[in-house]
Design an enzyme around this catalytic site. Structure first.
Site, PDB file in Angstrom:
ATOM      1  N   ASP A  11       0.875  -1.170   0.000  1.00 55.68           N
ATOM      2  CA  ASP A  11       0.000   0.000   0.000  1.00 55.68           C
ATOM      3  C   ASP A  11       0.911   1.219   0.000  1.00 55.68           C
ATOM      4  OD1 ASP A  11      -1.576   2.155   0.680  1.00 55.68           O
ATOM      5  OD2 ASP A  11      -2.602   1.154   2.336  1.00 55.68           O
ATOM      6  N   TYR A 237       1.224   1.224  15.234  1.00 55.87           N
ATOM      7  CA  TYR A 237       0.267   0.971  14.162  1.00 55.87           C
ATOM      8  C   TYR A 237       0.635   1.766  12.922  1.00 55.87           C
ATOM      9  CZ  TYR A 237      -3.910   0.453  11.478  1.00 55.87           C
ATOM     10  OH  TYR A 237      -4.770   0.169  10.462  1.00 55.87           O
ATOM     11  N   LYS A 240      -2.537  -1.820   8.077  1.00 53.22           N
ATOM     12  CA  LYS A 240      -2.716  -3.240   8.341  1.00 53.22           C
ATOM     13  C   LYS A 240      -1.746  -4.109   7.550  1.00 53.22           C
ATOM     14  CE  LYS A 240      -6.997  -2.345   8.077  1.00 53.22           C
ATOM     15  NZ  LYS A 240      -6.906  -1.008   8.657  1.00 53.22           N
TER      16      LYS A 240
HETATM   17  P1  13P Z   1      -4.684   0.126   5.124  1.00 53.57           P
HETATM   18  O1  13P Z   1      -3.654  -0.623   5.917  1.00 53.57           O
HETATM   19  O2  13P Z   1      -5.305  -0.679   4.060  1.00 53.57           O
HETATM   20  O3  13P Z   1      -4.091   1.382   4.609  1.00 53.57           O
HETATM   21  O4  13P Z   1      -5.869   0.527   6.102  1.00 53.57           O
HETATM   22  C1  13P Z   1      -5.602   1.350   7.158  1.00 53.57           C
HETATM   23  C2  13P Z   1      -6.771   1.683   8.024  1.00 53.57           C
HETATM   24  O5  13P Z   1      -6.554   1.861   9.203  1.00 53.57           O
HETATM   25  C3  13P Z   1      -8.110   1.801   7.501  1.00 53.57           C
HETATM   26  O6  13P Z   1      -9.026   2.151   8.519  1.00 53.57           O
HETATM   27 MG    MG Z   2      -3.870   2.525   3.117  1.00 52.75          MG
HETATM   28 MG    MG Z   3      -4.372  -1.763   2.498  1.00 54.01          MG
END
Ligand code: 13P
Ligand code: MG
Ligand code: MG
Length: 374
Positions: A11, A237, A240
């Site tokens: 990402d 964090y 994800k």
């Molecule tokens: P991504 O890891 O896909 O960018 O999503 C992050 C997120 O916290 C969406 O609420």
């Molecule tokens: Mg993202």
């Molecule tokens: Mg993502």
């Protein structure tokens, strides 16, 4: 001929929030892939997206964890797309690129990696076909249940009874994703050890299937899953761990219809908004943006065939893009709405261990000082 399929996903930015990359970012990645093919590093390749994650699917003869593929091509491509994302003001530019310059390979540097090296077209495998799953807004343990059901449970995969090769079972490699400093793995043979497998896989935040091998042909790897935790790398964090999985199918391996069957459940996984909730995972068409409530976790699945020279058939099958999944999607959306009704209470929010990387922990720490012992 030994060939490697590498799928590397990251990402590196998206439009209007965590939704999908821009066409210009996709073009930047495609340009690097084309350069890799022109250099002779890669035989064939495709660039796709699932939610805000861009996946590069490649065939080559350089083996797994190869520097030219990981760093010379994939990392470079993601840097190039990051630069486009920055120019365009996109959200989360470069989000998954957690180190300045990885050396050797990108595993542990942020991008998700699934790779299998195999002998192309030996006698027991007259045709080579494989599937690429890409999931957004969830962690690697999201594949635990569907892989368990397809490789261990004849109630979901009758092929385990019908095919003599499947009947010989599989070896599952399960990784402890909480372990820092070296990979901590266990190998369990199924069906003999299925209850031990279940005991581990039920904790999808900590344990994930990383690889599956045939027991009929132990040199044949059937599945590879990216199973690393970004927060373990970053210590906080950062988004994800949005996993990918590469699964070979047919012949000595399960058929695609058996491998996708468990996704009709819409099982609850950790992920979605801020990576801190529990929601059902929805099978979607390739190149679908994330637009559902609370970043509903999504998974795409496409199928390829490969010729004797490592080239992909021109087209691919978009399994979850098919109309037959529409009823499943409606059902899963309903499950999601039900879960959202209880907001942050109990299991609707992720486990205490998972939220340890969020701001909620600071609140709990400061409240702790106000407690008195009566
Ligand atoms: P991504 O890891 O896909 O960018 O999503 C992050 C997120 O916290 C969406 O609420
Ligand atoms: Mg993202
Ligand atoms: Mg993502």
């Amino acid at each position: 001929m030994k060939v490697t399929i590498s799928v590397i996903k990251a990402d590196v930015g998206s439009i209007g929030g965590h939704t999908k990359p821009t066409p210009e970012m996709m073009d930047a990645v495609r340009a690097e892939l084309a350069a890799g093919i022109a250099r002779g590093d890669v035989i064939d390749g495709r660039v796709t997206h699932t939610g805000d994650d861009i996946a590069i699917i490649m065939s080559h003869t350089k083996g797994v964890a190869n520097q030219d593929i990981h760093v010379g091509l994939a990392w470079k491509a993601f840097i190039s797309a990051t630069n486009v994302a920055k120019e365009q003001g996109n959200y989360g530019a470069g989000q998954d690129l957690l180190v300045d310059a990885p050396s050797g390979n990108v595993r542990g540097a942020g991008p998700a990696v699934a790779e299998i090296e195999f002998d192309l077209l030996p006698n027991h495998r007259p045709a080579e076909s494989f599937m690429v799953y890409a999931a957004d807004k969830c962690a690697p343990g999201a594949y635990n249940l569907p892989l368990y059901l397809a490789f261990c449970d004849p109630m979901h995969n009758g092929g385990l009874l019908l095919s003599p090769r499947l009947h010989e079972g599989f070896t599952l490699t399960i990784i402890d994703m909480d372990h820092k400093g070296g990979d901590r793995v266990i190998k369990l043979d199924v069906p003999e050890r299925i209850w031990d497998v279940c005991a581990l896989l039920r904790d999808m935040d900590r344990f994930a299937i990383e690889a599956i091998h045939s027991r009929a042909f132990p040199e044949e790897q059937v599945a590879s899953i990216s199973a690393t935790r970004l927060h373990n790398i970053a210590g906080k964090y950062t988004g994800k761990d949005d996993p990918i999985a590469l699964v070979r199918n047919q012949g000595i391996f399960p058929a695609p219809e058996e491998l996708i069957e468990p996704y009709v459940i819409g099982h609850y996984v950790t992920g979605d908004a801020r990576g801190s909730h529990t929601m059902p995972i929805m099978p979607v068409a390739l190149n679908t943006p994330v637009a559902g409530i609370f970043c509903l976790p999504i998974v795409s699945c496409i199928g390829f065939s490969m010729d004797g020279n490592g080239h992909f058939a021109k087209n691919y099958v978009d399994f979850f893009g098919d109309v037959t999944w529409d009823a499943t999607r409606l059902h899963i959306q309903q499950k999601a709405i039900e879960m959202r009704r209880q907001g942050f209470f109990g299991v609707a929010m992720a486990s205490q261990t998972e939220i340890a990387y969020t701001g909620l922990i600071d609140t709990l720490k400061s409240l702790d000082k106000e407690f008195i012992t009566r």
